[in-house]
Design a protein around this motif. Sequence first.
Motif, PDB file in Angstrom:
ATOM      1  N   VAL A   1     -14.034  45.566 -38.593  1.00 51.93           N
ATOM      2  CA  VAL A   1     -14.305  46.233 -37.754  1.00 51.93           C
ATOM      3  C   VAL A   1     -13.094  45.216 -36.079  1.00 51.93           C
ATOM      4  N   LEU A   2     -11.990  46.132 -35.726  1.00 51.57           N
ATOM      5  CA  LEU A   2     -11.214  45.488 -35.473  1.00 51.57           C
ATOM      6  C   LEU A   2     -10.576  46.583 -34.104  1.00 51.57           C
ATOM      7  N   THR A   3     -10.330  46.144 -33.355  1.00 53.15           N
ATOM      8  CA  THR A   3     -10.021  47.002 -32.678  1.00 53.15           C
ATOM      9  C   THR A   3      -9.251  46.115 -31.432  1.00 53.15           C
ATOM     10  N   HIS A   4      -7.919  47.033 -30.858  1.00 51.87           N
ATOM     11  CA  HIS A   4      -7.402  46.123 -29.670  1.00 51.87           C
ATOM     12  C   HIS A   4      -7.192  46.521 -28.397  1.00 51.87           C
ATOM     13  N   VAL A   5      -6.688  45.786 -27.855  1.00 54.05           N
ATOM     14  CA  VAL A   5      -7.264  45.871 -25.818  1.00 54.05           C
ATOM     15  C   VAL A   5      -5.556  45.369 -25.203  1.00 54.05           C
ATOM     16  N   MET A   6      -5.686  46.694 -24.272  1.00 51.83           N
ATOM     17  CA  MET A   6      -4.501  45.867 -23.877  1.00 51.83           C
ATOM     18  C   MET A   6      -4.802  45.080 -22.623  1.00 51.83           C
ATOM     19  N   VAL A   7      -4.851  43.754 -22.034  1.00 51.73           N
ATOM     20  CA  VAL A   7      -4.918  43.779 -20.991  1.00 51.73           C
ATOM     21  C   VAL A   7      -3.793  43.216 -20.238  1.00 51.73           C
ATOM     22  N   LYS A   8      -4.795  43.507 -18.483  1.00 52.29           N
ATOM     23  CA  LYS A   8      -3.857  44.148 -17.350  1.00 52.29           C
ATOM     24  C   LYS A   8      -3.482  42.651 -16.777  1.00 52.29           C
ATOM     25  N   PRO A   9      -2.503  42.382 -15.940  1.00 50.69           N
ATOM     26  CA  PRO A   9      -2.230  41.326 -15.301  1.00 50.69           C
ATOM     27  C   PRO A   9      -3.606  41.375 -13.871  1.00 50.69           C
ATOM     28  N   GLY A  10      -4.231  40.087 -13.329  1.00 48.51           N
ATOM     29  CA  GLY A  10      -5.250  40.017 -12.768  1.00 48.51           C
ATOM     30  C   GLY A  10      -4.951  40.139 -11.443  1.00 48.51           C
ATOM     31  N   PRO A  11      -5.933  40.949 -10.426  1.00 54.26           N
ATOM     32  CA  PRO A  11      -5.481  41.673  -9.180  1.00 54.26           C
ATOM     33  C   PRO A  11      -4.971  40.609  -8.537  1.00 54.26           C
ATOM     34  N   VAL A  12      -4.520  41.015  -7.495  1.00 55.61           N
ATOM     35  CA  VAL A  12      -3.259  39.956  -6.247  1.00 55.61           C
ATOM     36  C   VAL A  12      -4.311  39.284  -5.147  1.00 55.61           C
ATOM     37  N   THR A  13      -4.350  38.133  -5.294  1.00 58.66           N
ATOM     38  CA  THR A  13      -5.848  37.842  -4.236  1.00 58.66           C
ATOM     39  C   THR A  13      -4.955  36.732  -3.043  1.00 58.66           C
ATOM     40  N   ARG A  14      -3.304  35.834  -3.504  1.00 60.88           N
ATOM     41  CA  ARG A  14      -3.276  35.589  -2.584  1.00 60.88           C
ATOM     42  C   ARG A  14      -1.035  35.596  -2.514  1.00 60.88           C
ATOM     43  N   ILE A  15      -0.535  35.632  -1.220  1.00 65.06           N
ATOM     44  CA  ILE A  15       0.767  35.553  -1.152  1.00 65.06           C
ATOM     45  C   ILE A  15       1.392  34.316  -0.765  1.00 65.06           C
ATOM     46  N   ASP A  16       1.812  33.369  -1.797  1.00 64.42           N
ATOM     47  CA  ASP A  16       2.333  32.282  -1.159  1.00 64.42           C
ATOM     48  C   ASP A  16       3.952  32.864  -0.478  1.00 64.42           C
ATOM     49  N   VAL A  17       4.273  32.270   0.773  1.00 65.13           N
ATOM     50  CA  VAL A  17       5.415  32.950   1.289  1.00 65.13           C
ATOM     51  C   VAL A  17       6.119  31.842   1.835  1.00 65.13           C
ATOM     52  N   GLU A  18       7.753  31.402   1.114  1.00 66.91           N
ATOM     53  CA  GLU A  18       8.325  30.108   1.662  1.00 66.91           C
ATOM     54  C   GLU A  18       8.954  30.728   3.014  1.00 66.91           C
ATOM     55  N   SER A  19       8.562  30.332   3.920  1.00 65.26           N
ATOM     56  CA  SER A  19       9.865  30.619   5.579  1.00 65.26           C
ATOM     57  C   SER A  19      10.717  29.314   6.300  1.00 65.26           C
ATOM     58  N   PRO A  20      11.211  30.148   6.997  1.00 66.21           N
ATOM     59  CA  PRO A  20      12.117  29.649   6.884  1.00 66.21           C
ATOM     60  C   PRO A  20      12.861  28.414   7.745  1.00 66.21           C
ATOM     61  N   PRO A  21      12.862  27.224   7.833  1.00 64.44           N
ATOM     62  CA  PRO A  21      12.500  25.760   8.212  1.00 64.44           C
ATOM     63  C   PRO A  21      12.834  25.522   9.361  1.00 64.44           C
ATOM     64  N   GLY A  22      13.329  26.319  10.038  1.00 68.24           N
ATOM     65  CA  GLY A  22      13.911  26.131  11.551  1.00 68.24           C
ATOM     66  C   GLY A  22      14.254  27.345  12.098  1.00 68.24           C
ATOM     67  N   PRO A  23      14.605  27.123  13.611  1.00 63.67           N
ATOM     68  CA  PRO A  23      14.955  28.444  14.263  1.00 63.67           C
ATOM     69  C   PRO A  23      16.192  29.422  13.931  1.00 63.67           C
ATOM     70  N   LEU A  24      16.687  30.454  13.846  1.00 66.08           N
ATOM     71  CA  LEU A  24      17.886  31.023  13.885  1.00 66.08           C
ATOM     72  C   LEU A  24      18.309  31.613  15.092  1.00 66.08           C
ATOM     73  N   MET A  25      19.848  31.870  14.987  1.00 62.60           N
ATOM     74  CA  MET A  25      20.322  31.992  15.555  1.00 62.60           C
ATOM     75  C   MET A  25      20.939  33.108  15.614  1.00 62.60           C
ATOM     76  N   VAL A  26      20.891  34.200  16.450  1.00 68.99           N
ATOM     77  CA  VAL A  26      20.998  35.344  16.571  1.00 68.99           C
ATOM     78  C   VAL A  26      22.245  35.778  15.920  1.00 68.99           C
ATOM     79  N   GLY A  27      21.461  36.721  14.972  1.00 69.11           N
ATOM     80  CA  GLY A  27      23.099  37.593  14.116  1.00 69.11           C
ATOM     81  C   GLY A  27      23.254  36.923  12.631  1.00 69.11           C
ATOM     82  N   ALA A  28      22.459  36.041  12.464  1.00 71.20           N
ATOM     83  CA  ALA A  28      21.861  34.739  10.972  1.00 71.20           C
ATOM     84  C   ALA A  28      20.641  36.382  10.272  1.00 71.20           C
ATOM     85  N   THR A  29      21.109  36.011   9.216  1.00 68.04           N
ATOM     86  CA  THR A  29      20.189  36.284   8.185  1.00 68.04           C
ATOM     87  C   THR A  29      19.962  35.365   7.070  1.00 68.04           C
ATOM     88  N   THR A  30      18.536  35.786   6.407  1.00 64.20           N
ATOM     89  CA  THR A  30      17.850  34.619   5.311  1.00 64.20           C
ATOM     90  C   THR A  30      17.132  35.271   4.127  1.00 64.20           C
TER      91      THR A  30
END
Length: 263
Positions: free
Chosen positions: A108-137
Amino acid sequence: MPTFRSLLAVLCFTLLFAMATVISTAQSSPPSAAKVAELTPATRDISVGQKVKFTAVVKDASGNKTSTPASAWFAAPFDLAGVDESGTVSFFNPGEVLVGAIVGGKTVLTHVMVKPGPVTRIDVESPPGPLMVGATTRLVAVARDAQGNPRSDVQINWIVKSEATSVDQAGVLTALAPGNSTIMATADKVMSNPFRVYVIKNSLQGLSIEPRSTNTRTGDVVRFNVHAKSGQADNNSVRWTVSGPAATIDPDGGFVAELPGSY
């Protein structure tokens, strides 16, 4: 052209069916013997990282449940799931999984669709240093499940606690006024560690580009540099443009012409 995963799945299924045929032949029973109805659980809400106990529901010719145990369990593809002798399946990666059992000489067989695991953390790469007014990143944030696998299918939102900066839905941060901002990324009710962005006053009064003129060949790279006439030129606030027959210039000032001409 078939993908590697589809070829792997076909190979796994072929091996499993071959194994089931051998075991079924060795355990063949009369037509009046019990027959396998299905595998439970019948409804499945399964995510990566879970372990789920499957049971073979067996009924006799009259439709009554029997206590015939499963003689073998299998799950494929092998990189998505694994199963032990008791029918407990461990799910490693998202995708479609084939779960099977051999009971009373029947498969006997059955097919199962496996979803991605729930989000447990978020990694963020922040800007390396100060930004001047008007700058974008561009802020880079990666949501991950408990196994560290990235979840590219979730929406990243941003929380900004200051009027010194703003962040749009694409993660583009704009420095608006001198000061500092505390910023966090969120996804699926999970929040990243806060990080701080400092914005400084822009004292820039003008720019100059070197070299001012040059000759080159198509395909060669010419590196242009920008210099501030007064103040400091923040690399995050410098945007390059080029006009002419056909050429490109990258964010670091690398110029490449595709066609002859003046640019």
